[in-house]
Each structure stands twice: as structure tokens, then as C-alpha cells.
Design a protein around this motif. Structure first.
Motif, PDB file in Angstrom:
ATOM      1  N   GLN A 169      51.625  39.703  42.841  1.00  0.00           N
ATOM      2  CA  GLN A 169      52.266  40.990  42.614  1.00  0.00           C
ATOM      3  C   GLN A 169      51.699  41.930  43.678  1.00  0.00           C
ATOM      4  O   GLN A 169      50.489  41.932  43.932  1.00  0.00           O
ATOM      5  CB  GLN A 169      51.949  41.502  41.216  1.00  0.00           C
ATOM      6  CG  GLN A 169      52.463  40.597  40.101  1.00  0.00           C
ATOM      7  CD  GLN A 169      52.034  41.081  38.731  1.00  0.00           C
ATOM      8  OE1 GLN A 169      51.630  42.236  38.578  1.00  0.00           O
ATOM      9  NE2 GLN A 169      52.117  40.213  37.742  1.00  0.00           N
ATOM     10  N   LYS A 170      52.563  42.674  44.319  1.00  0.00           N
ATOM     11  CA  LYS A 170      52.130  43.454  45.472  1.00  0.00           C
ATOM     12  C   LYS A 170      50.893  44.290  45.128  1.00  0.00           C
ATOM     13  O   LYS A 170      50.918  45.100  44.214  1.00  0.00           O
ATOM     14  CB  LYS A 170      53.261  44.338  45.973  1.00  0.00           C
ATOM     15  CG  LYS A 170      54.277  43.543  46.767  1.00  0.00           C
ATOM     16  CD  LYS A 170      55.448  44.293  47.348  1.00  0.00           C
ATOM     17  CE  LYS A 170      55.331  45.748  47.512  1.00  0.00           C
ATOM     18  NZ  LYS A 170      56.527  46.344  48.166  1.00  0.00           N
ATOM     19  N   SER A 171      49.805  44.031  45.868  1.00  0.00           N
ATOM     20  CA  SER A 171      48.526  44.681  45.597  1.00  0.00           C
ATOM     21  C   SER A 171      48.102  45.481  46.828  1.00  0.00           C
ATOM     22  O   SER A 171      48.017  44.937  47.940  1.00  0.00           O
ATOM     23  CB  SER A 171      47.455  43.635  45.267  1.00  0.00           C
ATOM     24  OG  SER A 171      47.838  42.867  44.146  1.00  0.00           O
ATOM     25  N   LYS A 172      47.804  46.759  46.629  1.00  0.00           N
ATOM     26  CA  LYS A 172      47.431  47.625  47.742  1.00  0.00           C
ATOM     27  C   LYS A 172      46.009  47.339  48.195  1.00  0.00           C
ATOM     28  O   LYS A 172      45.099  47.152  47.391  1.00  0.00           O
ATOM     29  CB  LYS A 172      47.545  49.095  47.342  1.00  0.00           C
ATOM     30  CG  LYS A 172      47.197  50.063  48.470  1.00  0.00           C
ATOM     31  CD  LYS A 172      47.332  51.513  48.036  1.00  0.00           C
ATOM     32  CE  LYS A 172      46.927  52.453  49.180  1.00  0.00           C
ATOM     33  NZ  LYS A 172      47.043  53.864  48.806  1.00  0.00           N
ATOM     34  N   VAL A 173      45.816  47.338  49.514  1.00  0.00           N
ATOM     35  CA  VAL A 173      44.501  47.271  50.123  1.00  0.00           C
ATOM     36  C   VAL A 173      44.336  48.534  50.958  1.00  0.00           C
ATOM     37  O   VAL A 173      45.115  48.789  51.888  1.00  0.00           O
ATOM     38  CB  VAL A 173      44.335  46.023  51.008  1.00  0.00           C
ATOM     39  CG1 VAL A 173      42.947  46.018  51.663  1.00  0.00           C
ATOM     40  CG2 VAL A 173      44.547  44.758  50.200  1.00  0.00           C
ATOM     41  N   ALA A 174      43.346  49.329  50.591  1.00  0.00           N
ATOM     42  CA  ALA A 174      43.077  50.575  51.318  1.00  0.00           C
ATOM     43  C   ALA A 174      41.953  50.348  52.309  1.00  0.00           C
ATOM     44  O   ALA A 174      40.896  49.808  51.963  1.00  0.00           O
ATOM     45  CB  ALA A 174      42.708  51.689  50.342  1.00  0.00           C
ATOM     46  N   LEU A 175      42.162  50.769  53.571  1.00  0.00           N
ATOM     47  CA  LEU A 175      41.171  50.641  54.628  1.00  0.00           C
ATOM     48  C   LEU A 175      40.698  52.049  54.988  1.00  0.00           C
ATOM     49  O   LEU A 175      41.459  52.855  55.532  1.00  0.00           O
ATOM     50  CB  LEU A 175      41.769  49.925  55.837  1.00  0.00           C
ATOM     51  CG  LEU A 175      42.254  48.503  55.497  1.00  0.00           C
ATOM     52  CD1 LEU A 175      43.707  48.316  55.892  1.00  0.00           C
ATOM     53  CD2 LEU A 175      41.390  47.465  56.174  1.00  0.00           C
ATOM     54  N   THR A 176      39.473  52.313  54.633  1.00  0.00           N
ATOM     55  CA  THR A 176      38.926  53.657  54.750  1.00  0.00           C
ATOM     56  C   THR A 176      37.794  53.663  55.765  1.00  0.00           C
ATOM     57  O   THR A 176      36.896  52.804  55.719  1.00  0.00           O
ATOM     58  CB  THR A 176      38.393  54.131  53.392  1.00  0.00           C
ATOM     59  OG1 THR A 176      39.461  54.112  52.450  1.00  0.00           O
ATOM     60  CG2 THR A 176      37.845  55.546  53.486  1.00  0.00           C
ATOM     61  N   LEU A 177      37.825  54.654  56.689  1.00  0.00           N
ATOM     62  CA  LEU A 177      36.793  54.785  57.706  1.00  0.00           C
ATOM     63  C   LEU A 177      35.829  55.892  57.297  1.00  0.00           C
ATOM     64  O   LEU A 177      36.237  57.017  57.007  1.00  0.00           O
ATOM     65  CB  LEU A 177      37.417  55.115  59.065  1.00  0.00           C
ATOM     66  CG  LEU A 177      36.471  55.013  60.260  1.00  0.00           C
ATOM     67  CD1 LEU A 177      36.239  53.554  60.613  1.00  0.00           C
ATOM     68  CD2 LEU A 177      37.041  55.763  61.471  1.00  0.00           C
TER      69      LEU A 177
END
Length: 632
Positions: A169-177
Motif C-alpha cells: 500500500q503506497k507508503s510515504k518516505v520523507a527525506l529530511t535534511l
């Protein structure tokens, strides 16, 4: 089987002795019969009576159809027994976790020497080894490169041998700097990044990339706006987001093989990497800053998945869930027709067939099916003394997503199905002889499809984890009456009560019943006979049936000419004779019923068809006896 034939012969013969007396003579009805001894004797030594011929006696008139024995449209008799089954296929859930991962740069982006060189190049007086003065409006830069293993695991894997892909199921991956300065009081902040690239693990399927970013080579995120320069906002540190929709484990070294309930991934396969040609920093203090040796400015990429869990929608792999069907045993003995109930019956069928049917239209996997059939005698034993006979069924295949039929028959045969062969059905020519189960008819057949005899095929399929896929199934045993030498059926029957007709008669001597039997039924008929009284006790009437063997016919059938049955013209004719000897004059009056035991034996290969027939010509009764009628 022989009921119409032998009842006609024997009942006629037994009654014929007295009928001539009952309606002869004139009696004055005014005469007082109470004063007369009404005992009469008729000497009938050698008296012969011709009774003529019978019509054609079709096999359909002898063998009654029921739920067990039926006929095809062409008249072929067959035995059918049915059972039902059902099973579930379920692959248990597995756990796919993706914990927060912090990717630090391999070396700090901006170190003392980098700032020293850039201050000197800008014409600002600096001395190496001393504190560096950083003007309030001064911008510095350095390259970035970092690698880290993502904290990704697949655990609690059961019912699976190998996983090819996991659809998520579409799962968000957040890339934070985030800024990672040492010391933290070093107030240098990131302003922009040039030519930044983010390398995700190759086995992760990525979709819905954030605006300004492009996905290249399947796993590389590249920022493409503003000539590749990303303007950083520390108040909104999420620089990119993507959605994961798949885990492609066939892209990994172990190809998704399951070991000890886990799928192990190599460190290099879990690697995530970030590069940037330049990361720009500015002095955010609003005044001159000092930088000492050992101070550094850098960045960290944080990778986060909500709840640290990837939700699975379906999995493609090779599965091995336990499948244990509930099977209904096939009751054989409880509703057999009369001619199959005797313990001497033997069924030597040339083409017994077992048909399995399962509607797998909603099942997303194919099935390899084996089985064990056990013939069971609950009451008594088989001829060899055993109470069971076992036949193993070889592997049959049922395909996913459709209605399936699998036929089991003996080697070299074509499956028999009275409904006609099912389109697309699979056929298994079984190594062990299925007919062994029913040569001696058991009380029931036990169908065992449990104990790893039904398995998912060793192929890749796509299933929803945790879902019960239900399948209803049924099976039928078909035994066409196409047979070899050794078939034996036994017919036991009796006449209706004759006691009221015979109770006033007594006789000594013999009674002979003779006829010419014309037969096309391909069985030899061997007659056994006894007389019983009103209590069912056998009487000492001596019957001789040695000349009452009807030879087997050739299997030919009658044809219809309008409403008239036309003989085949190839019947086998046998003269037959049955003799009854009465040594005691009172035996005749004690007879209540005549009981038949007819053995029908196959002496060669043939089949039973409803339009095969018998015909009796020249039926004669001969009395060698003195008959006494007592009407007192």
C-alpha cells in the motif's frame, strides 16, 4: 437379475398341479357338503402342459435404475458414488519494517581547512592554526557524500519459500535534511545544494516523486529545477518525498529466499547514499563568527516512514501453506441395488474412473494434488482377510482462476464420464489399479487429501496475505459396466406368498419346468433355489438346477420398429430345466415362498446395456406326481 424369468417358470409350475381340480365337475348346491369327504386325488403321472413363449425380457426390466446404478443414453449401465470436500488456502502475514534511518556524511562537508582556503581566496587575512574570523555575510561551501544501511527488515515469514515481489500500500518516505555542526554553537546554516543526488536501495519500488525531482535508473533521485540547485529552507527541512509501492526481492542476491522466518538482505543491498557537488553555508549569527581547528559544519539526511511500517497489499512468491481439506467419505454399501449386495459379488471393471472437481475461479494459486483412497470393510473382511485396501493417487494438477476437473483412470485408458468429458480436464493414468478398491465392494471409501497431499504448485503466484481463499470441491467414482472375465453379480429374491394357494394341496413325486432360453445378456446365469415356510424356515424340497444354466449371450441388443421390439437374430439358445422333488406329501402345502439365488458370471469381456434381453420359448410343465386336494 432373473426375477421376471424364474418367477414366471416356477410359480406357474408349482400352481399348475392343482388348478385342473379347482374348476371341474358339477355340484348340486342343495346337497349338504358337510356330510361329504371333500378329499380328491388326481393321478398326473407324465402329464405335460405347454405354456407357450414369453415376450422379450429386457435387461432394463430386470435391473432397476436408482441413485447408484444408472444408464447412459446408449443404455450402458454404470455405478456412481459421490463425495464432497472443501479446503482453504491461506498465507500468513509477514512483517515489513522500515525504521528511521540517519544518514551522516562520510566526512564533514565543511572543515577548518576548507574555510581557511576560502577565506584566504576571498582576500581575508587569516593565519593557519589560529581562530578563523568568518564575516557576517560570508558564504562557504563543500561537497557532500554519505552512505548508510537503511533499517529495513522482513520478518515473521511463514508459508513462503521464496518472495519475488511485495506489493505495498503506497507508503510515504520523507527525506529530511538537517544541519549537523560541531560544536552546535557554530551558527553556520545551509542555504542551497547543487547537483544533489539521492540513491535509494534498488529493491525498493518508487513512485509519486516530489515536484522538482526526477527518478533515474529506477532508484536515483535527482533535483532538476534551477539548474540543479536546491534552495534549502531550514523551517521546512523535508527536501524530498517519495512513495514506495513495491519491494522487488528478485533484485537481491539471495532472491528473496526465506531462512528461519526471515529474508536476509546484504549490507550493500540496504545501502542508501547521498551526494551533492556543493553544499553552501552562510553565517547566520548576524555578526562575525570564530571557527577553531576541529570545528566543522555538515548535514545529515533523515529517512522516515510513518509508523516505521510498510503495509503489504499482496506478495508474489513461491508458497507452501498447509492445506488440509475436509473430506466426506464415499458411502458404498448403504444404498446398493439388490444384485450388488451379496458378499460374493465381484466387480472386474475395465475402466473405473475417479473425477475430482474444484471451482478455483477465486484461487490465485495452482494446486498439485495427490491422494490416498482406502476401501474399508466395517463389517467383516475382504477375501484376503484384510479390512482395508489402499490405492495411492499420483500427482494431478489444478490450475488457478478456473473450474478444474481431474480424472484418474488406469494406465492406457481414456477416462469414463457419463456426463461427457469435461473441456480442459486433466487426466492422470494412475500407476496403482483403481479397480482394486471395488473388486469386492467395500462399506465405504475413505478419501484422504490431507497430510501434505495437496500443495501449492512450485511456481510464482501473487496472493493477499492473511486472506482465506476458500474452495469447494467434489469427487465421483464412475464404474461403467464394461468388464473382463471374473465379474460376478448375485441376485437374491423371492416369490410373493403362495401359501393360500398351496395350503390345501399335497403331492409326492417330481415337477419339471422346461424352456428354451434365448439370451443376449453377456453373463452366464447360474440358478440356486430353495422353498421356505411362513416362518422363513427352509423346507426339504429337493431342487435340481444343474440344467438351468443359461449360457452368456453375445451382448447384442434389440431394436425398435415402431413400438415393436425386434430381436437381434444372434441370441445364444440354451435348453433349461428345473426339477423339484417332493418326497413328503405334506411339503407342498407348507410352501410359502420360493427363494432365488442367481449368480450372473462374466466368462469374457463385454458390457451390460439396458436393451440386451432374454426370451423364453416352448415353456412346458411336466408332472410326475399324485396331487391330493383337501377341501374339507
Amino acid at each position: 437379475m432373473a426375477n421376471p424369468l424364474f418367477k414366471h417358470l416356477l410359480v406357474t409350475g408349482m400352481l399348475c398341479a392343482g388348478t385342473t381340480l379347482l374348476f371341474t365337475g358339477c355340484i348340486d348346491d342343495s346337497y349338504d357338503l358337510d356330510k361329504v369327504d371333500l378329499t380328491m386325488k388326481l393321478n398326473t403321472d407324465g402329464l405335460g402342459v405347454k405354456l407357450g413363449n414369453t415376450d422379450l425380457i429386457a435387461l432394463a426390466d430386470i435391473l432397476d435404475e436408482d441413485e447408484t446404478v444408472k444408464t447412459e443414453a446408449n443404455g450402458l449401465y454404470y455405478l456412481v458414488k459421490d463425495g464432497t470436500s472443501n479446503f482453504n488456502v491461506k498465507v500468513d502475514n509477514m512483517t515489513t519494517s522500515f525504521n528511521d534511518t540517519k544518514l551522516d556524511m562520510n566526512t564533514p562537508v565543511l572543515q577548518y581547512n576548507d574555510v581557511y582556503e576560502q577565506l584566504r581566496d576571498a582576500g581575508i587575512p587569516v593565519t593557519h592554526g589560529s581562530t578563523l574570523p568568518i564575516p557576517a555575510d560570508f558564504e562557504m561551501h563543500g561537497s557532500a557524500k554519505g552512505d548508510q544501511e537503511v533499517d529495513f527488515k522482513i520478518t515473521d515469514v511463514s508459508d513462503v519459500k521464496q518472495v519475488k515481489t511485495i506489493d505495498l500500500q503506497k507508503s510515504k518516505v520523507a527525506l529530511t535534511l538537517t544541519e549537523a555542526n560541531q560544536p552546535a554553537s557554530l551558527n553556520l546554516g545551509v542555504t542551497r545544494l547543487k547537483n544533489i543526488r539521492l540513491y535509494l536501495p534498488k529493491f525498493l519500488g518508487v513512485t509519486d516523486v516530489a515536484p522538482g525531482w526526477e527518478l533515474k535508473e529506477g532508484n536515483v533521485l535527482v533535483y532538476t529545477l534551477n539548474g540543479g540547485t536546491y534552495n534549502y529552507n531550514r523551517n521546512n527541512p523535508e527536501i524530498c518525498s517519495v512513495y514506495l509501492n513495491k519491494v522487488a526481492l528478485d533484485q537481491t542476491k539471495n532472491e528473496g529466499k526465506v531462512e528461519n522466518g526471515n529474508i536476509e538482505l546484504k549490507p550493500n543491498e540496504l545501502n542508501v547514499r547521498m551526494t551533492a557537488e556543493q553544499v553552501y553555508f552562510e553565517n547566520r549569527a548576524g555578526r562575525e563568527l570564530s571557527m577553531n581547528e576541529g570545528d566543522q559544519a555538515s548535514v545529515r539526511l533523515d529517512i522516515k516512514v510513518p509508523n516505521n511500517k510498510l503495509n503489504i497489499s499482496q506478495v508474489t512468491g513461491i508458497f507452501n501453506p498447509a492445506i488440509n481439506p475436509d473430506n466426506e467419505r464415499i458411502d458404498v454399501s448403504s444404498d446398493l441395488p439388490d444384485f450388488l449386495q451379496d458378499k460374493e459379488v465381484r466387480i472386474v471393471a475395465t475402466n473405473p474412473t475417479i473425477r475430482f472437481h474444484a471451482n478455483m475461479s477465486t484461487l490465485p494459486v495452482g494446486i498439485d494434488m495427490r491422494g490416498t483412497l482406502t476401501a474399508v470393510k466395517e463389517n467383516g473382511a475382504f477375501e484376503n482377510g484384510a479390512t482395508t485396501k489402499v490405492v495411492k493417487l499420483d500427482k494431478g494438477v489444478m490450475e488457478m482462476g478456473r473450474d478444474n476437473y481431474v480424472y484418474y483412470c488406469n494406465q492406457g485408458n481414456t477416462p469414463y464420464d457419463p456426463e461427457g468429458a469435461k473441456a480442459g480436464a486433466a487426466t492422470v493414468e494412475n500407476v496403482q489399479n483403481i479397480g482394486d478398491l471395488i473388486t469386492e465392494l467395500p462399506d465405504y471409501l475413505e478419501v484422504n487429501l490431507r497430510d501434505n497431499q495437496i500443495n501449492v504448485k512450485n511456481e510464482y503466484y501473487t496472493v493477499q496475505l492473511g486472506r482465506d481463499y476458500h474452495v469447494d470441491a467434489d469427487y465421483s467414482v464412475f464404474v461403467p459396466f464394461e468388464f473382463d472375465r471374473g465379474l460376478k453379480v448375485v441376485y437374491n429374491d423371492s416369490t410373493e406368498s403362495m401359501h393360500s394357494d398351496l395350503k390345501d394341496l399335497s403331492a409326492t413325486g417330481t415337477l419339471e419346468v422346461m424352456a428354451d432360453a434365448y439370451n443376449t445378456i453377456p453373463l452366464e446365469l447360474l440358478v440356486g433355489l430353495k422353498a421356505v415356510d411362513v416362518d422363513g424356515n427352509e423346507l426339504p424340497v429337493e431342487f435340481n438346477t444343474t440344467e438351468a444354466h443359461v449360457l452368456p449371450g453375445d451382448g447384442s441388443t434389440y431394436t425398435m420398429n415402431g413400438e415393436v421390439k425386434q430381436r437381434s437374430g444372434s441370441e445364444v439358445m440354451t435348453p433349461i430345466k428345473i426339477t423339484a422333488k417332493l418326497d413328503d406329501k405334506d411339503l407342498l402345502s407348507r410352501i410359502d415362498k420360493l427363494c432365488f439365488n442367481i449368480h450372473a458370471d462374466a466368462t469374457g469381456s463385454n458390457k451390460l446395456v439396458s436393451t440386451q434381453y432374454l426370451k423364453l420359448n416352448n415353456i412346458k410343465i411336466k408332472l410326475n406326481a399324485g396331487v391330493i386336494a383337501d377341501f374339507n
